[in-house]
Design an enzyme around this catalytic site. Structure first.
Site, PDB file in Angstrom:
ATOM      1  N   ASP A 198       0.302   6.729   1.085  1.00 20.15           N
ATOM      2  CA  ASP A 198      -0.652   6.814   2.256  1.00 20.15           C
ATOM      3  C   ASP A 198       0.161   7.575   3.302  1.00 20.15           C
ATOM      4  O   ASP A 198       0.829   8.610   3.011  1.00 20.15           O
ATOM      5  CB  ASP A 198      -1.201   5.587   2.597  1.00 20.15           C
ATOM      6  CG  ASP A 198      -2.444   5.786   3.689  1.00 20.15           C
ATOM      7  OD1 ASP A 198      -3.483   6.109   3.054  1.00 20.15           O
ATOM      8  OD2 ASP A 198      -2.150   6.058   5.085  1.00 20.15           O
ATOM      9  N   TYR A 332      -3.971   9.446  13.345  1.00 20.94           N
ATOM     10  CA  TYR A 332      -4.668  10.518  12.548  1.00 20.94           C
ATOM     11  C   TYR A 332      -4.778  11.844  13.152  1.00 20.94           C
ATOM     12  O   TYR A 332      -4.623  12.840  12.653  1.00 20.94           O
ATOM     13  CB  TYR A 332      -6.038   9.998  12.003  1.00 20.94           C
ATOM     14  CG  TYR A 332      -5.905   9.108  10.778  1.00 20.94           C
ATOM     15  CD1 TYR A 332      -6.492   9.678   9.686  1.00 20.94           C
ATOM     16  CD2 TYR A 332      -5.670   7.626  10.767  1.00 20.94           C
ATOM     17  CE1 TYR A 332      -6.504   8.741   8.421  1.00 20.94           C
ATOM     18  CE2 TYR A 332      -5.636   6.863   9.469  1.00 20.94           C
ATOM     19  CZ  TYR A 332      -5.887   7.345   8.369  1.00 20.94           C
ATOM     20  OH  TYR A 332      -5.886   6.701   7.447  1.00 20.94           O
ATOM     21  N   HIS A 389      -4.940   1.984  -4.400  1.00 21.53           N
ATOM     22  CA  HIS A 389      -3.901   2.655  -3.226  1.00 21.53           C
ATOM     23  C   HIS A 389      -2.863   1.773  -2.770  1.00 21.53           C
ATOM     24  O   HIS A 389      -1.834   1.710  -2.116  1.00 21.53           O
ATOM     25  CB  HIS A 389      -5.088   2.633  -2.254  1.00 21.53           C
ATOM     26  CG  HIS A 389      -4.728   3.510  -0.844  1.00 21.53           C
ATOM     27  ND1 HIS A 389      -4.430   4.821  -0.897  1.00 21.53           N
ATOM     28  CD2 HIS A 389      -4.365   3.271   0.346  1.00 21.53           C
ATOM     29  CE1 HIS A 389      -3.696   5.136   0.071  1.00 21.53           C
ATOM     30  NE2 HIS A 389      -3.924   4.311   1.219  1.00 21.53           N
TER      31      HIS A 389
END
Length: 419
Positions: A198, A332, A389
């Site tokens: 990630d 982000y 994930h």
């Protein structure tokens, strides 16, 4: 103040680590229970079946977890578990091009003199907690023939117990510089190897690009490289053009998962990279809101769902609840904001360090090996039909096996021993 430092943060000295025991403000825990008790839930539509998650998190699942959080979840028990499993520290570092940052990190040393220093970089919605099931087998292998590692697992600033940055500018590149200082100047490892998934994959790549003489090898469980072009990788491009005949069943499935993520599951990314603070009002004030936000992601991105107990789910959420969610959302904007595209750029350059990749079936951003080869010196590649994930949490035995095998390979050992 929900982050209790062993000494005031402004009194920390540069590069001097301070031992720390995790602690969350008791008042926050009380308020959280009150908010959970007052939560208001949406109504499901009559034609939405129990297994239909098309509109997002299921009300029944979120309600069950919220009730568990309110009535059964014991943070003190989880706090003790994390304090027993890790050695925690705070340290202040002076990051070139940014300035002062305070990091929370864990450092688990092996007793073996030949142990490799390994930097484990987590992502979102994860935290350093993702190292919980792998830190002991990597640092204290039961089989003497298995390699051992000094495992360093920091928290990205604003995640978990790393204090949130007080000014903008902290994206993958700045975090990579902070981690380099942590590893080389604070902990005294002049060279090291890395692992990331990630956001950790972008940080890991940035480290290798900025410090090729220090990062001697890297292992990733997410590799979001863009598709090949006729100029960047002509053979990979042609193979892609004829993928109906040339791709394996795993590669077809991987790209299907990737397309589904891009078309149906990436709305959160657009919001978090553009207006994180607005979203933060909701997720940072409502424990049920943040819980639902995480439940949807774990449902969609995980494969081994039985790996997540109700306590596990709440603890993963707690790592973001304690700082009000917003700091991690802002990452982000720093990583993917329209003026920077900082994260994407880390996969647009070639990394010559030996690279290992473990691909799990439900990882959202897969790619075929020949796509990855245009961006890295791929020396190790594994594909698994089971796993998603959160591979270090879902499949810790497989994860540890691959880390051991790759970092003990000839390519890595040759890179490690070169002057």
């Amino acid at each position: 103040m929900v982050l209790k430092s062993p000494i005031p943060l402004d009194q920390l000295k540069f590069n001097v680590p301070v031992p720390y025991k995790l602690h969350v403000d008791r008042k926050l825990l009380e308020i959280t229970k009150q908010k959970l008790a007052l939560a208001r839930y949406p109504e499901e539509q009559s034609d939405s079946g129990e297994d239909n998650w098309a509109q997002g998190a299921k009300v029944s699942r979120v309600k069950d977890l919220a009730e568990h959080w309110q009535n059964k979840y014991d943070w003190d028990e989880q706090e003790k578990l994390l304090n027993d499993a890790f050695h925690h520290f705070f340290v202040k570092v002076d990051v070139p091009g940014y300035g002062s940052l305070v990091l929370h990190y864990t450092h688990t040393q092996a007793s073996c003199d030949e142990a490799l220093p390994l930097l484990f970089s987590h992502g979102w919605p994860g935290s350093f907690v993702e190292a919980l099931r792998i830190v002991e087998p990597l640092s204290k292998p039961k089989n003497a023939a298995d390699p051992a590692f000094h495992v360093v697992a920091p928290s990205i600033p604003g995640f978990g117990f790393s204090p949130a940055p007080t000014k903008s500018g902290v994206g993958p590149n700045v975090v990579a510089r902070a981690y380099k200082i942590l590893m080389t100047e604070v902990l005294g490892y002049p060279k090291f190897v890395t692992q990331g998934g990630d956001f950790g994959s972008f940080i890991t790549r940035s480290l290798a690009l900025q410090y090729p003489e220090i990062v001697r090898a890297q292992h990733l469980n997410m590799f979001p490289v863009p598709p090949p072009t006729l100029l960047s990788a002509p053979f990979a491009y042609l193979r892609w053009c004829f993928s109906a005949f040339t791709y394996s069943a795993f590669e077809h499935k991987a790209l299907q998962v990737r397309r589904n993520f891009e078309h149906d599951q990436s709305g959160y990314l657009e919001q978090q990279k553009t207006r994180p603070q607005t979203l933060g009002f909701a997720l940072g004030d409502s424990p049920v809101g943040l819980l639902a936000w995480f439940v949807e992601k774990i449902h969609d991105w995980a494969d081994v769902h039985e790996a997540f107990s109700d306590d596990d789910m709440i603890t993963l959420v707690m790592m973001h609840w304690i700082q009000g969610a917003t700091p991690a959302l802002r990452f982000y904007r720093e990583a993917f904001g329209r003026d920077k595209h900082e994260a994407e750029k880390t996969f647009e350059s070639y990394v010559s360090a030996p690279t290992g990749v473990s691909m799990y079936a439900k990882e959202q951003l897969h790619c075929p090996r020949d796509w990855a080869s245009q961006a890295a010196n791929i020396e190790f590649w594994r594909e698994y039909e089971k796993g998603g994930h959160f591979s270090s949490w879902e499949c810790p035995n497989t994860f540890v096996k691959d880390v051991r095998k790759f970092f003990s390979s000839k390519a890595v050992l040759d890179s490690w021993t070169r002057s």
